[in-house]
Design a protein around this motif. Structure first.
Motif, PDB file in Angstrom:
ATOM      1  N   LYS A   1       0.130   5.605   6.421  1.00 51.05           N
ATOM      2  CA  LYS A   1      -0.548   4.400   6.901  1.00 51.05           C
ATOM      3  C   LYS A   1       0.258   3.662   7.971  1.00 51.05           C
ATOM      4  O   LYS A   1       1.380   4.043   8.278  1.00 51.05           O
TER       5      LYS A   1
ATOM      6  N   CYS B   1       3.061   1.081   5.897  1.00 49.98           N
ATOM      7  CA  CYS B   1       3.760   1.501   4.685  1.00 49.98           C
ATOM      8  C   CYS B   1       3.764   3.015   4.652  1.00 49.98           C
ATOM      9  O   CYS B   1       3.201   3.658   5.529  1.00 49.98           O
TER      10      CYS B   1
ATOM     11  N   CYS C   1       2.386   4.985   2.354  1.00 47.77           N
ATOM     12  CA  CYS C   1       1.296   5.607   1.600  1.00 47.77           C
ATOM     13  C   CYS C   1       0.581   6.625   2.479  1.00 47.77           C
ATOM     14  O   CYS C   1       0.462   6.428   3.681  1.00 47.77           O
TER      15      CYS C   1
ATOM     16  N   ILE D   1      -1.910   3.637  -2.724  1.00 46.04           N
ATOM     17  CA  ILE D   1      -1.686   2.214  -2.467  1.00 46.04           C
ATOM     18  C   ILE D   1      -0.284   1.786  -2.903  1.00 46.04           C
ATOM     19  O   ILE D   1       0.354   2.463  -3.720  1.00 46.04           O
ATOM     20  N   CYS D   2       0.181   0.691  -2.323  1.00 41.92           N
ATOM     21  CA  CYS D   2       1.497   0.159  -2.681  1.00 41.92           C
ATOM     22  C   CYS D   2       1.462  -1.354  -2.457  1.00 41.92           C
ATOM     23  O   CYS D   2       0.457  -1.880  -1.985  1.00 41.92           O
TER      24      CYS D   2
ATOM     25  N   CYS E   1       0.216  -2.338   1.317  1.00 44.19           N
ATOM     26  CA  CYS E   1      -1.176  -2.219   1.747  1.00 44.19           C
ATOM     27  C   CYS E   1      -2.142  -2.898   0.782  1.00 44.19           C
ATOM     28  O   CYS E   1      -3.336  -2.983   1.063  1.00 44.19           O
TER      29      CYS E   1
END
Ligand code: ADP
Ligand code: ZN
Ligand code: MG
Length: 479
Positions: A23, A26, A28, A40-41, A44
């Protein structure tokens, strides 16, 4: 006044998802079609305190897109916060670029409706993050949010209002899509939303200033975009002719009804309160960096087109067709290389394959079979193993259930009859049951021969070798 007295003006804001591995802010993965909320993290999903870091690949891809569309690359640019609330955007702001986009003032060359070259200017290309997705739950009501797409990198390519017809808009979009695919920065899969356009439309009387525009957001089908522009043109002319004013607003195109509807919330009235993103540093590019990307740009459609005409002797029309899509062009080169019959590969692509894609409403990159399969089909015809009419049936099979063409004709028993005695048997049988054709032929009606060959083809379900049939019929008729 008639609608002839009005001019249509269209400007397009195209969003393309970049095909980077990760992304934009980040690490991910930015893959498509995963289980909801698995990529996801904290960054995001907009957790307080989580800090974004700009993915360098995103800058590289955007610069590539800028160079491929004749833009000036800004050596100084930055990210800005665009504030708005929507449930698919947990941060309540998007990180975009406001007054300092990465790329500016480019153009894409297309053909106008008279076939003359025309430049559609590009105002800017900037980078930003995509939002998540709301999945509306039909059973329980309400919506569930999937944030896998949140933070997937986008470039937004904003055109100047230079487009004057729905067909020009279509050609511009197809050209843009093909450029993005050639430079390999986006897969441009419209059905997956990788390429979508906001379509701005206005009308004005010739020689008068531009009219007020209406905007249809997030459209992802070339066909619908053309229809929507044509509809809006007629609607706006009708309104103006009846003394009404057009107000700037967002509209929703309904594909089934074939018309636009007003949206309840007027997004154009929104104030995004842009300000420089404080969690990211400014983007500064060196001349060497930009130069290096320029040098690494792959072969563009224009140069492929030249090569096809010069080296492979194709007509300009054929070369244009093939390079209109990278998928066509790649398949052409690969299949041609294998079977050594480039002309035949081109003919299959621009006639039957293009027609079937159109009927199925598929894009060229959705062709389900491989270049090897197409080359195999051409070779079978070239060797005389099957006739070209059987070839068409093989192609249908390739679309339904792609597999080796040799295997298909074996399974289906479609191998051409080239055995002399078998052909003779059919010829005699057909002559016997069509005595009138023999009389006609002898009376000088050449068409009778075509009829007889047709009957023999029917008799053998298209499997007889047409050349042998012709010869054998002539031989018998002259007796
Ligand atoms: P936003 O929609 O985000 O406010 P802009 O004001 O930059 O963005 O304009 C967006 C698009 O509208 C551009 O692609 C531009 O070419 C197009 N546009 C501007 N004026 C007109 C007009 N009078 N008719 C049709 N399109 C227009
Ligand atoms: Zn993340
Ligand atoms: Mg807009």
């Amino acid at each position: 006044m008639s609608s002839e007295d009005y001019e249509l003006v269209v400007g397009l804001e195209v969003h393309a998802e970049l095909s980077t591995k990760t992304k934009i802010f980040c690490s991910c993965e930015s893959s498509y079609g995963e289980e909801p909320n698995t990529n996801i993290c904290p960054v995001c999903t907009g957790m307080p305190g989580a800090l974004p870091v700009l993915n360098e690949k995103v800058v590289e891809y955007a610069v590539k897109a800028g160079l491929a569309t004749n833009c000036t690359i800004s050596k100084d640019s930055k990210n800005d916060r665009k504030n708005y609330f929507y449930p698919d955007t947990p941060r309540a702001y998007q990180i975009s670029q406001f007054d300092k986009p990465l790329c500016e003032h480019g153009y894409i060359e297309i053909e106008d409706d008279n076939g003359n070259p025309k430049k559609i200017r590009i105002l800017r290309i900037h980078i930003e993050d995509d939002a998540g997705k709301l999945n509306h739950n039909e059973f329980t009501g309400g919506s569930l949010v999937d944030l896998n797409r949140a933070g997937v990198p986008l470039i937004e390519i904003v055109s100047e209002p230079d487009i004057r017809s729905s067909k020009e808009a279509d050609r511009y979009l197809k050209k843009l899509k093909s450029i993005l695919q050639y430079i390999d920065v986006s897969d441009c899969k419209m059905q997956e939303g990788s390429l979508r356009a906001d379509v701005n439309v206005s009308v004005h009387k010739r020689k008068e200033p531009f009219g007020t525009r209406c905007e249809m957001k997030n459209m992802n089908s070339f066909k619908s975009i053309q229809r929507a522009i044509d509809y809006e043109k007629d609607r706006q002319i009708y309104e103006v002719e009846h003394g009404n004013t057009i107000t700037q607003e967002s509209l929703r195109w309904d594909d089934l009804d074939g018309r636009t509807y007003q949206m309840r919330d007027k997004e154009d009235a929104q104030d995004y309160r842009y300000f420089p993103e404080p969690d990211l540093v400014a983007i500064r590019l060196s001349d060497e960096y930009i130069e290096k990307i320029k040098e690494e740009l792959p072969e563009m459609p224009e140069s492929r087109k030249e090569r096809y005409m010069k080296e492979l002797g194709l007509s300009e029309k054929d070369a244009n067709f093939l390079t209109s899509s990278k998928a066509y062009s790649d398949m052409f080169e690969k299949a041609g290389e294998i079977c050594k019959n480039y002309k035949a590969v081109c003919n299959w692509l621009n006639s039957d394959i293009a027609r079937i894609l159109n009927e199925k409403e598929l894009e060229p990159e959705q062709i389900p079979f491989s270049a090897e399969h197409l080359a195999g089909l051409v070779t079978l015809i070239d060797k005389g193993t099957i006739s070209s009419s059987i070839g068409k049936k093989v192609l249908d099979e390739l679309f339904e259930n792609p597999r080796n063409p040799e295997k298909i004709i074996e399974e289906k028993g479609w191998i051409q009859i080239s055995d002399e005695s078998a052909i003779k048997e059919v010829v005699l049988k057909v002559l016997e049951s069509n005595p009138q054709s023999i009389i006609d032929f002898k009376a000088g009606k050449d068409r009778a021969l075509g009829f007889l060959v047709g009957q023999a083809m029917k008799e053998t379900k298209g499997k007889a070798n047409p050349k042998m049939l012709n010869e054998m019929f002539l031989e018998e008729l002259k007796k």
